[in-house]
Design a protein around this motif. Structure first.
Motif, PDB file in Angstrom:
ATOM      1  N   LEU A 287      19.013  31.468  63.109  1.00 44.47           N
ATOM      2  CA  LEU A 287      20.031  31.978  64.029  1.00 44.47           C
ATOM      3  C   LEU A 287      20.144  31.064  65.249  1.00 44.47           C
ATOM      4  CD1 LEU A 287      22.133  34.136  64.549  1.00 44.47           C
ATOM      5  CD2 LEU A 287      20.356  35.508  65.638  1.00 44.47           C
ATOM      6  N   GLU A 288      19.022  30.575  65.726  1.00 43.07           N
ATOM      7  CA  GLU A 288      19.057  29.638  66.856  1.00 43.07           C
ATOM      8  C   GLU A 288      19.713  28.313  66.460  1.00 43.07           C
ATOM      9  OE1 GLU A 288      18.565  30.324  70.088  1.00 43.07           O
ATOM     10  OE2 GLU A 288      18.390  32.334  69.242  1.00 43.07           O
ATOM     11  N   ILE A 289      19.521  27.904  65.223  1.00 42.05           N
ATOM     12  CA  ILE A 289      20.205  26.695  64.740  1.00 42.05           C
ATOM     13  C   ILE A 289      21.709  26.908  64.771  1.00 42.05           C
ATOM     14  CG2 ILE A 289      20.647  25.285  62.672  1.00 42.05           C
ATOM     15  CD1 ILE A 289      17.597  25.626  62.053  1.00 42.05           C
ATOM     16  N   TYR A 290      22.165  28.059  64.290  1.00 45.99           N
ATOM     17  CA  TYR A 290      23.610  28.352  64.335  1.00 45.99           C
ATOM     18  C   TYR A 290      24.114  28.406  65.774  1.00 45.99           C
ATOM     19  CZ  TYR A 290      24.234  29.211  59.371  1.00 45.99           C
ATOM     20  OH  TYR A 290      24.321  29.064  58.017  1.00 45.99           O
ATOM     21  N   ARG A 291      23.348  29.024  66.663  1.00 43.29           N
ATOM     22  CA  ARG A 291      23.760  29.055  68.074  1.00 43.29           C
ATOM     23  C   ARG A 291      23.937  27.626  68.600  1.00 43.29           C
ATOM     24  NH1 ARG A 291      23.462  33.760  71.108  1.00 43.29           N
ATOM     25  NH2 ARG A 291      22.345  35.470  70.124  1.00 43.29           N
ATOM     26  N   GLY A 292      22.990  26.764  68.266  1.00 41.71           N
ATOM     27  CA  GLY A 292      23.064  25.379  68.705  1.00 41.71           C
ATOM     28  C   GLY A 292      24.273  24.658  68.136  1.00 41.71           C
ATOM     29  N   ILE A 293      24.532  24.872  66.869  1.00 40.27           N
ATOM     30  CA  ILE A 293      25.689  24.229  66.236  1.00 40.27           C
ATOM     31  C   ILE A 293      26.976  24.685  66.911  1.00 40.27           C
ATOM     32  CG2 ILE A 293      27.082  24.149  64.126  1.00 40.27           C
ATOM     33  CD1 ILE A 293      24.414  24.241  62.555  1.00 40.27           C
TER      34      ILE A 293
ATOM     35  N   LYS B 129      37.158  24.404  61.292  1.00 40.64           N
ATOM     36  CA  LYS B 129      37.814  25.712  61.449  1.00 40.64           C
ATOM     37  C   LYS B 129      36.862  26.726  62.085  1.00 40.64           C
ATOM     38  CE  LYS B 129      40.983  25.084  57.599  1.00 40.64           C
ATOM     39  NZ  LYS B 129      41.305  25.491  56.216  1.00 40.64           N
ATOM     40  N   ALA B 130      35.601  26.705  61.655  1.00 42.33           N
ATOM     41  CA  ALA B 130      34.621  27.642  62.216  1.00 42.33           C
ATOM     42  C   ALA B 130      34.414  27.387  63.706  1.00 42.33           C
ATOM     43  CB  ALA B 130      33.292  27.520  61.465  1.00 42.33           C
ATOM     44  N   LEU B 131      34.323  26.121  64.092  1.00 42.96           N
ATOM     45  CA  LEU B 131      34.137  25.788  65.505  1.00 42.96           C
ATOM     46  C   LEU B 131      35.377  26.127  66.325  1.00 42.96           C
ATOM     47  CD1 LEU B 131      32.212  22.435  65.083  1.00 42.96           C
ATOM     48  CD2 LEU B 131      31.294  24.584  65.999  1.00 42.96           C
ATOM     49  N   LYS B 132      36.551  25.949  65.743  1.00 41.25           N
ATOM     50  CA  LYS B 132      37.789  26.323  66.430  1.00 41.25           C
ATOM     51  C   LYS B 132      37.811  27.835  66.652  1.00 41.25           C
ATOM     52  CE  LYS B 132      42.844  26.016  66.064  1.00 41.25           C
ATOM     53  NZ  LYS B 132      43.116  27.400  66.412  1.00 41.25           N
TER      54      LYS B 132
ATOM     55  N   TYR C 213      27.211  36.379  66.157  1.00 43.21           N
ATOM     56  CA  TYR C 213      25.790  36.116  65.926  1.00 43.21           C
ATOM     57  C   TYR C 213      25.108  37.302  65.249  1.00 43.21           C
ATOM     58  CZ  TYR C 213      26.267  32.006  68.887  1.00 43.21           C
ATOM     59  OH  TYR C 213      26.653  30.809  69.416  1.00 43.21           O
ATOM     60  N   LYS C 214      25.503  38.521  65.604  1.00 39.26           N
ATOM     61  CA  LYS C 214      24.934  39.697  64.947  1.00 39.26           C
ATOM     62  C   LYS C 214      25.333  39.749  63.480  1.00 39.26           C
ATOM     63  CE  LYS C 214      24.394  42.427  69.101  1.00 39.26           C
ATOM     64  NZ  LYS C 214      24.781  43.591  69.882  1.00 39.26           N
ATOM     65  N   ILE C 215      26.561  39.345  63.184  1.00 33.81           N
ATOM     66  CA  ILE C 215      27.017  39.297  61.786  1.00 33.81           C
ATOM     67  C   ILE C 215      26.219  38.254  61.018  1.00 33.81           C
ATOM     68  CG2 ILE C 215      28.955  38.671  60.280  1.00 33.81           C
ATOM     69  CD1 ILE C 215      30.802  39.864  62.510  1.00 33.81           C
ATOM     70  N   ILE C 216      26.050  37.083  61.596  1.00 29.85           N
ATOM     71  CA  ILE C 216      25.273  36.021  60.943  1.00 29.85           C
ATOM     72  C   ILE C 216      23.852  36.507  60.681  1.00 29.85           C
ATOM     73  CG2 ILE C 216      24.247  33.727  61.268  1.00 29.85           C
ATOM     74  CD1 ILE C 216      26.844  32.984  62.814  1.00 29.85           C
ATOM     75  N   LYS C 217      23.238  37.139  61.681  1.00 30.53           N
ATOM     76  CA  LYS C 217      21.875  37.652  61.516  1.00 30.53           C
ATOM     77  C   LYS C 217      21.815  38.676  60.398  1.00 30.53           C
ATOM     78  CE  LYS C 217      18.084  39.976  63.855  1.00 30.53           C
ATOM     79  NZ  LYS C 217      17.993  41.406  63.815  1.00 30.53           N
ATOM     80  N   GLN C 218      22.794  39.574  60.331  1.00 31.55           N
ATOM     81  CA  GLN C 218      22.777  40.602  59.297  1.00 31.55           C
ATOM     82  C   GLN C 218      22.922  39.988  57.909  1.00 31.55           C
ATOM     83  OE1 GLN C 218      22.071  43.907  59.975  1.00 31.55           O
ATOM     84  NE2 GLN C 218      21.698  43.806  57.772  1.00 31.55           N
TER      85      GLN C 218
END
Length: 117
Positions: free
Chosen positions: A19-25, A41-44, A58-63
């Protein structure tokens, strides 16, 4: 290594660290330098979200991470079946020591997730 230690290590690496990796990205990647169209597209999308909606993302990614790991552990435990692998007998080897899976990994993992909410 016991089941609880294994589950804690998996949770740390699969859920918390990733999750921290995704936050960083999402927070540190310059969209102009990304060549993959999916990530552009995801970054946009991310850049257009409010701070509150970023936290929801982030909560969705974690789930999704928790659900995926839980399903795999359920397969290893033998409580989630894969029709092609009905008689799956799983052993986990850690540093040369094999451990039979006893059916508790998924429950331990989900309990740990509840503690971390």
């Amino acid at each position: 290594m016991n089941d609880e230690t294994l589950v804690k290590c998996l949770y740390q690496n699969v859920v918390k660290d990733n999750l921290e990796i995704y936050r960083g990205i999402f927070t540190n990647t310059d969209r102009k330098t990304v060549t993959d169209p999916h990530w552009r597209k995801a970054l946009k999308l991310y850049s257009e979200l409010s701070d509150e909606n970023k936290e929801i993302l982030y909560k969705i990614i974690k789930q999704v991470q928790v659900d995926t790991a839980s399903t795999l552990l359920g397969i290893f435990d033998g409580v989630v079946s894969i029709s092609e692998l009905a008689d799956l007998d799983v052993k986990i080897t850690v540093q040369g020591n094999a451990y039979a899976v006893n059916g508790d990994l998924q429950d331990l993992f989900l309990s740990l997730d509840e503690e971390n909410r």
